[in-house]
Design a protein around this motif. Structure first.
Motif, PDB file in Angstrom:
ATOM      1  N   THR A 220      -5.545   8.644   2.557  1.00 54.33           N
ATOM      2  CA  THR A 220      -5.431   8.349   1.138  1.00 54.33           C
ATOM      3  C   THR A 220      -6.832   8.063   0.633  1.00 54.33           C
ATOM      4  OG1 THR A 220      -3.253   7.376   1.457  1.00 54.33           O
ATOM      5  CG2 THR A 220      -4.408   6.793  -0.546  1.00 54.33           C
TER       6      THR A 220
ATOM      7  N   ASP B 148       9.549  -2.575  15.970  1.00 56.65           N
ATOM      8  CA  ASP B 148       9.182  -2.374  17.374  1.00 56.65           C
ATOM      9  C   ASP B 148       8.768  -3.669  18.055  1.00 56.65           C
ATOM     10  OD1 ASP B 148       9.465   0.185  16.541  1.00 56.65           O
ATOM     11  OD2 ASP B 148       7.328   0.577  16.355  1.00 56.65           O
TER      12      ASP B 148
ATOM     13  N   ILE C 250       6.685  -2.266   5.401  1.00 54.47           N
ATOM     14  CA  ILE C 250       7.636  -1.789   6.404  1.00 54.47           C
ATOM     15  C   ILE C 250       7.764  -2.868   7.472  1.00 54.47           C
ATOM     16  CG2 ILE C 250       8.106  -0.021   8.125  1.00 54.47           C
ATOM     17  CD1 ILE C 250       6.412   1.858   6.427  1.00 54.47           C
TER      18      ILE C 250
ATOM     19  N   LEU D 167       0.838  -1.192   0.000  1.00 53.49           N
ATOM     20  CA  LEU D 167       0.000   0.000   0.000  1.00 53.49           C
ATOM     21  C   LEU D 167       0.874   1.243   0.000  1.00 53.49           C
ATOM     22  CD1 LEU D 167      -2.435  -1.195   2.787  1.00 53.49           C
ATOM     23  CD2 LEU D 167      -2.730  -1.456   0.360  1.00 53.49           C
ATOM     24  N   GLY D 168       0.739   2.042  -1.020  1.00 53.94           N
ATOM     25  CA  GLY D 168       1.470   3.297  -1.079  1.00 53.94           C
ATOM     26  C   GLY D 168       0.555   4.439  -0.720  1.00 53.94           C
ATOM     27  N   LEU D 169       1.147   5.606  -0.597  1.00 58.33           N
ATOM     28  CA  LEU D 169       0.344   6.767  -0.221  1.00 58.33           C
ATOM     29  C   LEU D 169      -0.549   7.199  -1.379  1.00 58.33           C
ATOM     30  CD1 LEU D 169       2.957   8.830   1.756  1.00 58.33           C
ATOM     31  CD2 LEU D 169       1.072   7.525   2.650  1.00 58.33           C
ATOM     32  N   LYS D 170      -0.024   7.121  -2.583  1.00 60.27           N
ATOM     33  CA  LYS D 170      -0.821   7.553  -3.731  1.00 60.27           C
ATOM     34  C   LYS D 170      -1.397   6.350  -4.476  1.00 60.27           C
ATOM     35  CE  LYS D 170       1.567  11.903  -4.534  1.00 60.27           C
ATOM     36  NZ  LYS D 170       3.039  11.907  -4.637  1.00 60.27           N
TER      37      LYS D 170
ATOM     38  N   LYS E 181      13.218   5.523   3.685  1.00 62.76           N
ATOM     39  CA  LYS E 181      12.543   5.637   4.980  1.00 62.76           C
ATOM     40  C   LYS E 181      11.086   5.968   4.733  1.00 62.76           C
ATOM     41  CE  LYS E 181      15.886   5.010   7.791  1.00 62.76           C
ATOM     42  NZ  LYS E 181      17.111   5.776   7.741  1.00 62.76           N
ATOM     43  N   GLY E 182      10.256   5.636   5.703  1.00 64.46           N
ATOM     44  CA  GLY E 182       8.861   6.028   5.630  1.00 64.46           C
ATOM     45  C   GLY E 182       8.050   5.146   4.696  1.00 64.46           C
ATOM     46  N   ARG E 183       6.886   5.629   4.372  1.00 62.92           N
ATOM     47  CA  ARG E 183       5.950   4.837   3.592  1.00 62.92           C
ATOM     48  C   ARG E 183       6.299   4.849   2.105  1.00 62.92           C
ATOM     49  NH1 ARG E 183       0.643   4.567   5.508  1.00 62.92           N
ATOM     50  NH2 ARG E 183       0.289   3.724   3.453  1.00 62.92           N
TER      51      ARG E 183
ATOM     52  N   ASN F 232       8.308  -4.472  11.017  1.00 64.66           N
ATOM     53  CA  ASN F 232       7.919  -4.022  12.349  1.00 64.66           C
ATOM     54  C   ASN F 232       9.116  -4.144  13.286  1.00 64.66           C
ATOM     55  OD1 ASN F 232       6.554  -3.328  14.621  1.00 64.66           O
ATOM     56  ND2 ASN F 232       5.530  -5.286  14.840  1.00 64.66           N
TER      57      ASN F 232
ATOM     58  N   TYR G 179       0.282   4.269  13.461  1.00 65.50           N
ATOM     59  CA  TYR G 179       1.525   4.309  12.701  1.00 65.50           C
ATOM     60  C   TYR G 179       2.530   5.159  13.481  1.00 65.50           C
ATOM     61  CZ  TYR G 179       4.767   5.389   8.926  1.00 65.50           C
ATOM     62  OH  TYR G 179       5.879   5.535   8.170  1.00 65.50           O
TER      63      TYR G 179
ATOM     64  N   HIS H  29       2.065  -2.310   4.354  1.00 64.95           N
ATOM     65  CA  HIS H  29       2.791  -1.099   3.983  1.00 64.95           C
ATOM     66  C   HIS H  29       4.208  -1.365   3.490  1.00 64.95           C
ATOM     67  CE1 HIS H  29      -0.057   1.162   6.860  1.00 64.95           C
ATOM     68  NE2 HIS H  29      -0.570   0.985   5.686  1.00 64.95           N
TER      69      HIS H  29
END
Lengths: 271, 468
Positions: free
Chosen positions: B361, A266, A262, A51-54, A101-103, A264, B405, A260
């Motif tokens: 989004t 944590d 990414i 899943l991307g932001l756009k 880094k990031g999404r 985990n 997030y 996403h």
């Protein structure tokens, strides 16, 4: 998740909250068939979605004769036009891990930059990575760390070829509830460190992979029975979004990643 | 002829009686010898093993064992509780009994099992006994401290706990709705306790997976007040506040009491009967067509700010808010969140600073048949939260791990610095030894002072004598 079984196997993993709509499913059924023919794959898997932001990336994986080595990953935005992902190299992995880094954005030509010129005595001053190679690395890493098969679903022939075990009838109900009956579908890393006593129980044709129960930290997998306890569902807590299913007493199994992209990191705090 | 027939009849009779004897069932295993032998011989006929005479005993034993195992396996395979059956039972009840209006369903994934959460509006006149139990707990702690007075005075801790921010009453703010959870469709629903501001502020600082058992204690730093049920409830409150959205114009602000208190944000809304619906493409393109319909939770952990400084019998400079950065000695600044029904395009600005991520989004569900498509909104701050709208219909849904997030890596808050062992002052700090010159100088000055004092005293005494 095998593309031919996509229509019903998506139901099994829908408990994680992600599925495909009718339009995407039908488009995939058409386009993956063409893909298989054009690239001369033995079979095609629908690997998942990042899943991307756009925009979202749809990922497919073609498998050749050797199920473990002959893998090719492809991505698409509309489930119809597929683009081959570049092969992953060590230097690429290193660059991606430092710069990206990031999404995910949803644009394969997006460039992630890490400018270290301000800091002294750093050799690599400017790392540039485009999102396409990040995608390739992420897919590769997820396959390495979180792809799951039930024990016995694949066999290794004496020549080293890894192929589907056609006589695999599925784990029994009680076996399916144990994490040691699931294996990582990637090059084994911890198998060689096992003692001879432990190795004695293993069947060289089937047990050539790492078991999930040896993963560190303990508890990085969540195993549950769903759909009126007919389906065994495994979720990775390290790669949130990876769901694997197995219907006990049948050879049906598969995994899908919708997330996403990414890792985990944590996890140690969260258990 | 006759004796022969008699003999054969006799033989038959004796055979029959012996058969009857063999057919006698054993009292323990409920098997008889006749059946056993016939089965054994049948097996021999079927299998035709070599050297039957040598293995016949083993075969006989195996046969007996097989019977025993069979019986055990039937014991094991007792029918399991079929969840589908239970579900059907449950669903039949749904059609017969009138229910509270369930608004939204959430599914929170746990490591061992998942929670299905249903939200229901609070009805007036339900139980409100929870406050009583809390008061009782406070009394107990006071009684314990009273007993210790007789012993040596131990160094008293100067730590004073911050005054607890009061809970919001049922039906308002973060406790506007009540939530019910169940593990699997068909199992009974469990009501979650109402949430306290302390739980919300603690939940903001920790990251934990849900296990799937409501009784599990939450082991974390900073400590979370309560068990997993409370943690679940706190996360639900945060998710609802962050992600429950509706098309603009669907709800309108309530009219009844909003004008009287100008500082209190609006907290009630009603369905706008004149809502016509926005076109799907417009909904998908612009975030300003979506509004929040659940109140924002402030830093304090409440939806409406409460001034803790004005509590009777407490120091006015005690700060009620642990997270607030500025120290305001006299009058804490009231926190004000965005008011109800704020468009989403406004929370885009504040949040994008955090992780370089736009908070939402938006998308159209189908590109090929856009006349049947719905507008879909995906939250990037709460992965798993979705909203869709199509004409006059809209719905919110959350399926996820119940975690926000967190950007690049979570770092747990550091513990506060340890308390000092003793107050540092002039009488404790070590000083340099004086040198000989210094000592002598001090001595001289002291002598001078003494001499001066004696003189003074001498005059004083004289004066006193004069007075007498």
């Amino acid at each position: 998740m095998d593309s031919s079984a996509l229509s019903y196997s998506l139901e099994f993993v829908a408990g994680s909250g992600h599925t495909l709509n009718v339009e995407q499913k039908t488009a995939l059924q058409t386009s993956l068939l063409i893909l298989k023919k054009n690239y001369k794959f033995n079979r095609v898997l629908f690997w998942g979605k990042i899943l991307g932001l756009k925009e979202d990336y749809f990922i497919a994986q073609g498998r050749g004769e050797d199920e473990m080595q002959d893998k090719k990953n492809l991505y698409s935005f509309n489930c119809m036009d597929w683009f081959l992902l570049p092969p992953v190299t060590d230097s690429m992995m290193e660059e991606v891990s430092t710069a990206a880094k990031g999404r995910f954005i949803g644009d394969p030509s997006h460039v992630y930059e890490l400018d270290r010129r301000g800091e002294a005595d750093e050799e690599d001053v400017l790392t540039k990575v485009n999102e396409e190679s990040r995608l390739a690395v992420t897919v590769h890493q997820i396959d390495e760390e979180a792809s799951v098969i039930p024990r016995g679903a694949f066999v290794r022939s004496p020549h080293g070829l890894v192929q589907i075990n056609r006589s695999f009838g599925g784990l029994s109900h009680s076996e399916a509830g144990k994490l040691d009956n699931y294996l990582h579908f990637s090059e084994p890393k911890r198998l060689k460190t096992k003692s001879i006593l432990e190795m004695g129980d293993l069947n060289p044709a089937i047990d050539f992979l790492d078991e999930l129960s040896d993963d560190i930290p303990k508890g990085s997998w969540s195993l549950q029975f769903e759909c009126a306890s007919n389906v065994c569902v495994l979720r990775s807590l390290l790669w949130l979004g990876l769901t694997s299913y197995h219907v006990p007493m049948t050879p049906q199994h598969g995994y899908i990643y919708i997330g996403h992209g990414i890792k985990n990191l944590d996890l140690p705090f969260m258990l | 002829m006759d004796p022969n027939r008699d003999r054969s009849e006799e033989r038959l009779q004796s055979a029959a009686s012996f058969k009857a004897f063999m057919l006698k069932t054993d009292t323990k295993s409920n098997v008889n010898l006749y059946d056993h032998l016939s089965r054994l011989l049948m097996k021999v006929m079927d299998e035709r093993p070599h050297n039957v005479i040598d293995v016949i005993e083993d075969m006989s034993r195996d046969m007996k064992r097989g019977l025993f195992e069979d019986k055990q396996s039937t014991l094991r395979d007792l029918p399991q509780t079929t969840a589908a059956e239970l579900l059907a039972e449950q669903q039949r009840m749904l059609f017969t009994r009138p229910e509270e209006a369930d608004q939204e369903e959430e599914l929170i994934l746990g490591t061992q099992s998942s929670y299905i959460v249903a939200e229901a509006e609070y009805r007036e006149g339900e139980e409100e006994d929870e406050q009583g139990t809390e008061d009782a707990e406070e009394e107990e702690t006071e009684a314990e401290t009273g007993n210790e007075n007789e012993m040596d005075p131990l160094p008293q801790s100067t730590y004073k706990p911050l005054p607890a921010v009061p809970k919001e009453a049922l039906g308002t703010g973060a406790n506007k709705f009540v939530y019910y959870v169940c593990k699997e469709p068909g199992l009974p629903w469990v009501k979650l306790p109402s949430v306290s501001p302390a739980q919300i502020t603690a939940a903001r600082q920790i990251r934990k997976f849900f296990t799937g058992n409501l009784e599990t204690p939450i082991v974390s730093y900073p400590p979370f007040p309560g068990n997993e049920a409370n943690y679940l409830r706190a996360q639900i409150a945060r998710i609802s506040a962050g992600t429950q959205v509706s098309p603009q114009g669907y709800f309108q602000a309530g009219e009844e009491e909003g004008d009287e208190e100008d500082e209190a944000p609006r907290d009630s809304y009603e369905v706008n009967p004149d809502f016509e619906g926005t076109s799907v493409t417009e909904m998908a393109e612009s975030l300003s067509t979506w509004v929040h319909h659940v109140q924002h939770i402030l830093q304090q952990g409440r939806c409406t700010w409460v001034n803790l400084a004005f509590k009777p019998g407490e120091d006015s400079n005690e700060e009620g808010e642990a997270e607030e950065k500025e120290e305001e000695p006299d009058e804490p600044e009231p926190e004000v969140g965005p008011s109800l029904l704020t468009p989403l395009s406004q929370d885009a600005g504040s949040n994008s600073k955090m992780f370089n991520t736009p908070p939402w989004t938006s998308k159209i569900s189908s590109t090929l048949t856009s006349q049947h498509a719905v507008a879909v909104l995906r939250s990037n701050l709460w992965p798993g939260a979705y909203a869709y709208a199509c004409g006059k219909k809209f719905e919110n849904m959350y399926i996820g791990w119940g975690l926000k997030y967190a950007g690049e890596g979570y770092s747990p808050p550091v513990p506060p610095p340890p308390q000092k062992e003793y107050p540092s002052g002039s009488e404790i700090t070590e000083a340099l030894d004086p040198s000989l010159e210094e000592e002598q100088a001090l001595k001289e000055s002291l002598e001078e002072q003494q001499a001066a004092q004696e003189e003074m005293e001498g005059t004083d005494e004289e004066e006193e004598e004069d007075d007498d």
